[in-house]
Scaffold this motif. Structure first.
Motif, PDB file in Angstrom:
ATOM      1  N   ARG A  14     -30.430  31.935  -3.977  1.00  0.00           N
ATOM      2  CA  ARG A  14     -31.382  32.294  -5.111  1.00  0.00           C
ATOM      3  C   ARG A  14     -31.394  31.322  -6.794  1.00  0.00           C
ATOM      4  O   ARG A  14     -32.081  31.842  -7.302  1.00  0.00           O
ATOM      5  CB  ARG A  14     -30.777  33.694  -6.620  1.00  0.00           C
ATOM      6  N   PHE A  15     -30.338  30.192  -6.782  1.00  0.00           N
ATOM      7  CA  PHE A  15     -30.961  29.254  -7.891  1.00  0.00           C
ATOM      8  C   PHE A  15     -31.918  28.048  -7.636  1.00  0.00           C
ATOM      9  O   PHE A  15     -32.504  27.412  -8.389  1.00  0.00           O
ATOM     10  CB  PHE A  15     -29.048  28.699  -7.921  1.00  0.00           C
ATOM     11  N   ILE A  16     -32.521  28.218  -6.712  1.00  0.00           N
ATOM     12  CA  ILE A  16     -33.670  27.934  -6.213  1.00  0.00           C
ATOM     13  C   ILE A  16     -34.901  27.806  -6.842  1.00  0.00           C
ATOM     14  O   ILE A  16     -35.202  28.605  -7.148  1.00  0.00           O
ATOM     15  CB  ILE A  16     -34.459  27.611  -4.872  1.00  0.00           C
ATOM     16  N   GLY A  17     -35.169  26.288  -7.478  1.00  0.00           N
ATOM     17  CA  GLY A  17     -36.262  26.350  -8.493  1.00  0.00           C
ATOM     18  C   GLY A  17     -35.553  25.397 -10.070  1.00  0.00           C
ATOM     19  O   GLY A  17     -34.959  25.088  -9.999  1.00  0.00           O
ATOM     20  N   THR A  18     -36.458  25.646 -11.467  1.00  0.00           N
ATOM     21  CA  THR A  18     -36.278  24.943 -12.345  1.00  0.00           C
ATOM     22  C   THR A  18     -35.807  25.597 -13.414  1.00  0.00           C
ATOM     23  O   THR A  18     -36.110  26.723 -13.091  1.00  0.00           O
ATOM     24  CB  THR A  18     -37.726  24.252 -12.703  1.00  0.00           C
ATOM     25  N   TRP A  19     -34.754  25.565 -13.863  1.00  0.00           N
ATOM     26  CA  TRP A  19     -33.870  26.164 -15.360  1.00  0.00           C
ATOM     27  C   TRP A  19     -34.178  25.356 -16.344  1.00  0.00           C
ATOM     28  O   TRP A  19     -33.685  24.083 -16.293  1.00  0.00           O
ATOM     29  CB  TRP A  19     -32.526  26.796 -14.205  1.00  0.00           C
ATOM     30  N   ASP A  20     -34.112  26.229 -17.395  1.00  0.00           N
ATOM     31  CA  ASP A  20     -33.181  25.558 -18.620  1.00  0.00           C
ATOM     32  C   ASP A  20     -32.623  25.913 -19.198  1.00  0.00           C
ATOM     33  O   ASP A  20     -32.542  27.271 -19.420  1.00  0.00           O
ATOM     34  CB  ASP A  20     -34.974  26.005 -19.952  1.00  0.00           C
ATOM     35  N   TYR A  21     -31.943  25.717 -19.681  1.00  0.00           N
ATOM     36  CA  TYR A  21     -31.225  26.032 -20.494  1.00  0.00           C
ATOM     37  C   TYR A  21     -30.543  25.527 -22.011  1.00  0.00           C
ATOM     38  O   TYR A  21     -30.959  24.507 -22.742  1.00  0.00           O
ATOM     39  CB  TYR A  21     -29.598  25.529 -19.588  1.00  0.00           C
ATOM     40  N   ASP A  22     -30.069  26.686 -22.683  1.00  0.00           N
ATOM     41  CA  ASP A  22     -29.181  25.960 -23.783  1.00  0.00           C
ATOM     42  C   ASP A  22     -27.694  25.833 -23.871  1.00  0.00           C
ATOM     43  O   ASP A  22     -27.010  26.222 -23.189  1.00  0.00           O
ATOM     44  CB  ASP A  22     -29.321  27.849 -24.999  1.00  0.00           C
ATOM     45  N   HIS A  23     -26.834  24.826 -24.320  1.00  0.00           N
ATOM     46  CA  HIS A  23     -25.657  24.320 -24.152  1.00  0.00           C
ATOM     47  C   HIS A  23     -24.745  24.491 -25.411  1.00  0.00           C
ATOM     48  O   HIS A  23     -25.175  24.364 -26.686  1.00  0.00           O
ATOM     49  CB  HIS A  23     -25.506  23.212 -23.588  1.00  0.00           C
ATOM     50  N   ASP A  24     -23.537  25.718 -25.575  1.00  0.00           N
ATOM     51  CA  ASP A  24     -23.357  26.095 -26.234  1.00  0.00           C
ATOM     52  C   ASP A  24     -21.578  24.846 -26.481  1.00  0.00           C
ATOM     53  O   ASP A  24     -21.490  24.904 -25.614  1.00  0.00           O
ATOM     54  CB  ASP A  24     -22.481  27.144 -26.748  1.00  0.00           C
ATOM     55  N   CYS A  25     -21.431  24.182 -27.496  1.00  0.00           N
ATOM     56  CA  CYS A  25     -19.887  23.554 -27.677  1.00  0.00           C
ATOM     57  C   CYS A  25     -19.174  24.135 -28.644  1.00  0.00           C
ATOM     58  O   CYS A  25     -19.948  24.470 -29.678  1.00  0.00           O
ATOM     59  CB  CYS A  25     -20.516  22.523 -27.447  1.00  0.00           C
TER      60      CYS A  25
END
Length: 157
Positions: A14-25
């Motif tokens: 299900r994860f195959i493909g391209t993903w953009d992410y926003d990361h919180d610290c």
């Protein structure tokens, strides 16, 4: 030794493909770091994720993630390496009964830098076909867990 991918391997696809992410610290509330990760399949047994993203102190990080399923162990297994450190993270994990949350555990150096080895968890929680949450947490001396990072991944392609 050879075999056919099983339902646990299919879950990873299900994860195959391209993903953009926003990361919180949590240590920098309100600051969002961005990145992108592309997953490919390796024979239907493994997923390989290559990523790039902004670092909290500036600059770019590159990461490589592998996740598979070992039928002999009955466990999800994998590795993670990043351009910001020399440690190879070796995962062992399991999927929850609902089939939504994969928890991968690894031992590695403590944030203190004093050489202590501590236990971390990377938790992947599927929210929908096009959205998942990734959390990193570290076990505290009292056995509780401290979440030190949280990212929302949304499918880009």
């Amino acid at each position: 030794m050879f075999g056919e991918p099983q339902k646990e391997h299919a879950w990873l696809q299900r994860f195959i493909g391209t993903w953009d992410y926003d990361h919180d610290c949590p240590e920098n509330p309100g600051k969002k770091l961005k990145g992108r990760q592309t997953f490919t399949s390796l024979g239907g047994f493994w997923i390989v994720g290559e990523g790039t993203g902004e670092m909290p102190g500036g600059g770019e990080a590159k990461m490589l993630l592998t996740i598979g399923y070992d039928p002999a162990k009955g466990r999800y297994v994998g590795t993670w390496v990043g351009s910001m450190m020399a440690n190879l993270w070796v995962y062992d994990g399991e999927l929850d009964a609902a089939g939504k949350t994969l928890t991968l555990q690894a031992d590695g150096p403590a944030f203190s830098g004093d050489g202590t080895i501590v236990t971390y968890q990377d938790i992947i929680e599927v929210k929908s076909d096009d959205h998942y949450e990734f959390r990193g947490q570290v076990r505290q001396p009292d056995g509780s867990w401290h979440v030190f990072m949280r990212s929302d991944y949304r499918r880009a392609a």
